[in-house]
Design an enzyme around this catalytic site. Structure first.
Site, mmCIF file in Angstrom:
data_model
loop_
_atom_site.group_PDB
_atom_site.id
_atom_site.type_symbol
_atom_site.label_atom_id
_atom_site.label_comp_id
_atom_site.label_asym_id
_atom_site.label_seq_id
_atom_site.Cartn_x
_atom_site.Cartn_y
_atom_site.Cartn_z
ATOM 1 N N ASN A 45 0.815 -1.218 0.000
ATOM 2 C CA ASN A 45 0.000 0.000 0.000
ATOM 3 C C ASN A 45 0.845 1.263 0.000
ATOM 4 O OD1 ASN A 45 0.997 -0.032 2.584
ATOM 5 N ND2 ASN A 45 -0.961 0.471 3.568
ATOM 6 N N GLY A 46 2.170 1.133 -0.122
ATOM 7 C CA GLY A 46 3.038 2.300 -0.185
ATOM 8 C C GLY A 46 3.721 2.667 1.114
ATOM 9 N N GLU A 47 3.359 2.001 2.214
ATOM 10 C CA GLU A 47 4.041 2.284 3.480
ATOM 11 C C GLU A 47 5.524 1.940 3.370
ATOM 12 O OE1 GLU A 47 2.375 0.476 6.934
ATOM 13 O OE2 GLU A 47 0.317 1.086 6.440
ATOM 14 N N LYS A 202 9.716 40.751 -13.654
ATOM 15 C CA LYS A 202 8.719 39.784 -14.120
ATOM 16 C C LYS A 202 7.477 39.868 -13.253
ATOM 17 C CE LYS A 202 10.092 35.808 -11.285
ATOM 18 N NZ LYS A 202 10.631 34.442 -11.258
ATOM 19 N N ARG A 204 4.022 37.352 -11.872
ATOM 20 C CA ARG A 204 3.591 35.969 -11.680
ATOM 21 C C ARG A 204 2.139 35.951 -11.226
ATOM 22 N NH1 ARG A 204 6.419 31.296 -10.898
ATOM 23 N NH2 ARG A 204 8.392 32.408 -10.647
ATOM 24 N N ASP A 230 19.998 31.347 -10.361
ATOM 25 C CA ASP A 230 18.770 31.069 -9.615
ATOM 26 C C ASP A 230 19.023 29.874 -8.713
ATOM 27 O OD1 ASP A 230 16.215 31.455 -8.745
ATOM 28 O OD2 ASP A 230 15.243 31.143 -10.684
ATOM 29 N N ALA A 236 11.348 25.172 -16.033
ATOM 30 C CA ALA A 236 12.231 26.001 -16.880
ATOM 31 C C ALA A 236 11.504 27.069 -17.675
ATOM 32 C CB ALA A 236 13.076 25.130 -17.820
ATOM 33 N N GLY A 237 10.214 27.224 -17.463
ATOM 34 C CA GLY A 237 9.486 28.248 -18.209
ATOM 35 C C GLY A 237 9.982 29.655 -17.904
#
Length: 326
Positions: A45-47, A202, A204, A230, A236-237
């Site tokens: 279950n991902g545990e 810029k 946002r 950065d 990467a936009g």
């Protein structure tokens, strides 16, 4: 004399999660130690289950985990590893998170939003850490979310040395992708010998994550090799738009220098299709083969992490690694 005097010595132990074994081995090699044996697997279950193969009682443990996608899996594994160390009576536990998870969510932009970076700090403290080491936090004030020491490392010396060696003979300008990174860009400019500084204005939309619009370039970039700095590249936009704006304003070429290569799709395609000359990053996060490309250069952060770990273990100064600029 009353009491008991111990003859034991401090013991440094390096533990690692499954997210970035290559980096963990590089750090182990730098320190001259072996990684603590650990069994780890996922239930149906991902545990996540972990168990260490050696005693850690009384040791100074540094538990390293990177946080690439799927980030929630690796955060949970990190917390479980720390809990296991606490219950195994480790004397001091230092969590090493080269890329701090949820770092971008460091404040509320609008009502009814979480401050998820603070939540991460609370989770780490609850799990049992005594100290934290991270590299290039998205916002330095995240250090204040912890009631325990946080050593904030800087990748700038590693990245700047590479840039200086390769592009030092060219006419360089350091460019911040937004006004919020100006202080970091100033440190870059100083490190590169007092070169010109510029930034991108810029905007946002808070309702559209991973999207920003580069408005205009503030500063002189004509004919220069622009080093666009950065802390991370996700899709990467934003960084590609900033690069295009620099070329449109007369820059000779653009080199991107970043610490954390998240590179979520379609980042690789955008960077390959862009006019960017080179992308230089560290290996705080693993870059799988399908996301690598010819103009991507990845530098090892392991020497920096190893020096910081050794300084903490020896009760030395971490700040001195960066001339006090942390």
């Amino acid at each position: 004399m009353s009491g008991i005097v111990t003859t034991g010595e401090k013991r440094l132990v390096l533990a690692s999660g499954r997210a970035h074994p290559v980096l963990a081995q590089e750090v182990a090699d730098e320190l001259g130690v072996e990684i603590l044996p650990m069994d780890a697997w996922d239930f149906a279950n991902g545990e996540i289950y972990v168990r260490y193969g050696e005693s850690v009682r009384g040791t100074d443990v540094f538990v390293l985990q990177s946080h690439p996608a799927p980030i929630n899996t690796w955060v949970m594994e990190h917390l479980i590893m720390i809990d296991a160390l606490k219950r195994a009576s480790a004397k001091r536990i230092t969590a090493v998170a080269p890329s701090f998870p949820y770092a971008r969510q460091d404040k509320k932009h609008r009502g009814r939003e979480p401050i998820s970076a603070r939540l991460m700090a609370d989770l780490y403290e609850t799990s049992g850490v005594d100290r934290m080491i991270s590299v290039d936090l998205h916002a330095p004030q995240v250090q204040g979310y912890f009631n325990r020491p946080l050593d904030h490392l800087m990748a700038l010396p590693i990245l700047a040395e590479y840039i200086q060696d390769k592009y030092g003979d060219e006419d360089i300008a350091v460019v911040s992708p937004d006004a919020g990174r100006i202080r970091v860009a100033e440190q870059w400019a100083k490190k590169l010998g007092g070169v010109n500084l510029a930034f991108i204005h810029k905007s946002r939309d808070p309702e559209r994550p991973n999207q920003a619009v580069a408005k205009r370039v503030i500063g002189e970039v004509t004919g220069k090799t622009c080093i666009l700095v950065d802390d991370m590249i996700d899709t990467a936009g934003t960084i590609v738009q900033a690069s295009d704006a620099l070329i449109a304003n007369g820059a000779a070429s653009v080199v991107i220098a970043t610490t954390h290569p998240i590179l979520s799709d379609p980042a690789t395609e955008r960077l390959k299709a862009s006019s960017v000359r080179e992308v230089v990053c560290t290996n705080t996060l693993p870059v799988p083969p399908e996301k690598q490309f010819d103009r991507l250069t990845q530098l090892s952060i392991a020497p920096l992490l190893a020096r910081a770990i050794r300084a903490v273990f020896d009760d030395g100064s971490v700040t001195s690694l960066f001339d006090g600029e942390v």
